[in-house]
Design a protein around this motif. Structure first.
Motif, PDB file in Angstrom:
ATOM      1  N   LEU A   2      56.755 -25.532 -15.276  1.00  0.00           N
ATOM      2  CA  LEU A   2      58.005 -26.056 -14.173  1.00  0.00           C
ATOM      3  C   LEU A   2      58.697 -27.188 -14.987  1.00  0.00           C
ATOM      4  CD1 LEU A   2      56.002 -26.138 -10.814  1.00  0.00           C
ATOM      5  CD2 LEU A   2      57.265 -24.278 -11.731  1.00  0.00           C
ATOM      6  N   SER A   3      59.953 -27.380 -14.611  1.00  0.00           N
ATOM      7  CA  SER A   3      60.737 -28.610 -14.911  1.00  0.00           C
ATOM      8  C   SER A   3      60.564 -28.781 -16.420  1.00  0.00           C
ATOM      9  CB  SER A   3      60.061 -30.065 -14.223  1.00  0.00           C
ATOM     10  OG  SER A   3      60.783 -30.948 -14.351  1.00  0.00           O
ATOM     11  N   LEU A   4      60.843 -30.085 -16.695  1.00  0.00           N
ATOM     12  CA  LEU A   4      61.094 -30.479 -18.210  1.00  0.00           C
ATOM     13  C   LEU A   4      59.835 -29.825 -19.108  1.00  0.00           C
ATOM     14  CD1 LEU A   4      62.380 -33.958 -18.140  1.00  0.00           C
ATOM     15  CD2 LEU A   4      63.587 -31.857 -18.412  1.00  0.00           C
ATOM     16  N   PRO A   5      58.584 -29.775 -18.673  1.00  0.00           N
ATOM     17  CA  PRO A   5      57.509 -29.370 -19.639  1.00  0.00           C
ATOM     18  C   PRO A   5      57.896 -27.587 -19.725  1.00  0.00           C
ATOM     19  CG  PRO A   5      56.494 -30.636 -18.107  1.00  0.00           C
ATOM     20  CD  PRO A   5      57.953 -30.816 -17.744  1.00  0.00           C
ATOM     21  N   GLY A   6      58.349 -27.036 -18.666  1.00  0.00           N
ATOM     22  CA  GLY A   6      58.603 -25.659 -18.814  1.00  0.00           C
ATOM     23  C   GLY A   6      59.646 -25.481 -19.928  1.00  0.00           C
ATOM     24  N   LYS A   7      60.817 -26.315 -19.741  1.00  0.00           N
ATOM     25  CA  LYS A   7      61.726 -26.134 -20.688  1.00  0.00           C
ATOM     26  C   LYS A   7      61.616 -26.350 -22.056  1.00  0.00           C
ATOM     27  CE  LYS A   7      65.375 -27.170 -17.113  1.00  0.00           C
ATOM     28  NZ  LYS A   7      66.316 -28.266 -16.648  1.00  0.00           N
TER      29      LYS A   7
END
Length: 386
Positions: free
Chosen positions: A18-23
């Protein structure tokens, strides 16, 4: 950076997508792999735990699955294995910065009563090992800690944050908690954004933020302000009850000098017993300096006055053979810095004839207050907190 997670609850680590880690995963900045430890079991029940040797409640995670997992994942000298455990070293921003320099992190997430110690010992033989604790409490398992450590580490990687300046003024950066932040509207529920933030004066804004950060840190985390250090790296440390005897010895040496300077033996500090020192150590925020194992300096402070707005400073002590070298001034600056939020002024007293002390306090910005009551033979000095 490659990140591997060994856990018996892989779904617990779904937030990594999710969120920035996912990106960051999508962009290839980090390479994330979550592994079910049960993949390296060989019985039909896929057993990963057993009862502890020596007896006791709970279960212990077995060594065999971890050993096979480390081998299958190619754990080697280029790997840092992070064991999340309440008995590990405290996780700090400094440790996050250190881990952010590693090529690969493997998180071994404990459960139940922990992981067989032989797993940790084995890992030390083939890789770098860090046993890390989020704090002085116990969680059901290490997955929450692994997620928290991951968040703190990967956001430090170049290219992770869209605006790199976001990393500059954060809590624990520069040793202080972050200052309060505001956004629009300027007035909400009768509460206004501080005028200084709406002034457009960048210098005033920077000064306000620094002061607010220091006040918040002093109020919520005074331990971050101490120990600090002198210019030569000597730490200024919070005093503990075991220091009482040495503090008494230093105190008597210093106040003999005060007695000579003021031609009077009527000085309370000169007549205190060991029990007296123990008693006030429990009531005052006291800090000490040691050199070569010897206690050579001390200072104390506590709140006083209406609504605790005055920071009462006392017992600024420096061993006679080290006086005049700036240690007293450093102790004074330190006790001022750790004053909690809400303190608006500093106050102290010294012997009326203690010329050396008067010079030091005057240089530090204190002014003589003959209008305020003082002990016999002493004078009060005050300074407004900026």
């Amino acid at each position: 950076m490659r990140l591997d997670y060994l856990t018996i609850f892989p779904d617990y680590l779904a937030p990594l997508g999710l969120s920035l880690p996912g990106k960051a995963v999508e962009s290839g900045l980090i390479d994330v792999h979550v592994h079910d430890l049960r993949e390296w079991t060989h019985d039909r029940h896929r057993t990963v735990d057993d009862t502890p040797y020596g007896g006791g409640a709970g279960m212990v995670l077995k060594p065999e699955p971890f050993g096979e997992a480390f081998e299958a994942l190619g754990v080697d000298e280029h790997t840092t294995v992070v064991f999340t455990t309440p008995s590990g070293e405290p996780f700090t921003q400094r440790l996050a910065e250190e881990l952010a320099t590693r090529q690969r992190l493997v998180f071994a997430c404990g459960r139940y009563e922990g992981i067989d110690q032989r797993v940790i010992d084995h890992a030390r033989e083939v890789a770098e090992v860090r046993e890390v604790s989020l704090g002085d409490y116990v969680l059901n398992g290490g997955e929450v800690a692994a997620l928290a450590i991951t968040e703190a580490v990967v956001r430090l990687l170049p290219g992770f944050m869209g605006n790199a300046e976001s990393l500059v003024e954060e809590s624990h950066t520069g040793g202080l908690l972050e200052y309060p932040v505001y956004t629009k509207p300027p007035v909400w529920d009768g509460r206004e954004v501080p005028m200084v933030l709406r002034s457009g004066d960048h210098g005033l804004v920077a000064a306000w933020r620094q002061e607010q950060a220091r006040r918040r840190t002093a109020e919520r985390r005074p331990d971050l302000l101490a120990p600090s250090a002198l210019d030569d790296g000597t730490p200024i440390e919070r005093a503990v009850p075991a220091d009482a005897a040495e503090v008494l010895t230093l105190q008597r040496a210093c106040w003999v000098q005060e007695a000579l300077a003021n031609d009077s033996l009527d000085i309370p500090a000169l007549h205190e017993s060991l029990d007296d020192v123990r008693a006030w150590l429990a009531e005052w925020d006291t800090y000490v300096v040691r050199r070569s194992g010897r206690l050579v300096g001390a200072v104390r402070g506590r709140r006083d006055g209406p609504e605790g707005q005055v920071w009462d400073i006392g017992r600024v002590m420096v061993a006679p053979d080290l006086q005049g070298a700036g240690l007293g001034r450093a102790l004074l600056e330190h006790i001022e810095a750790v004053a909690p939020a809400g303190v608006t002024s500093y106050a102290l007293f010294t012997g009326a004839a203690s010329a050396r002390n008067h010079r030091m306090y005057k240089k530090a910005g204190y002014r003589l207050r003959r209008d305020l009551p003082a002990p016999p033979g002493a004078v009060v000095l005050t300074k407004r907190r900026r």
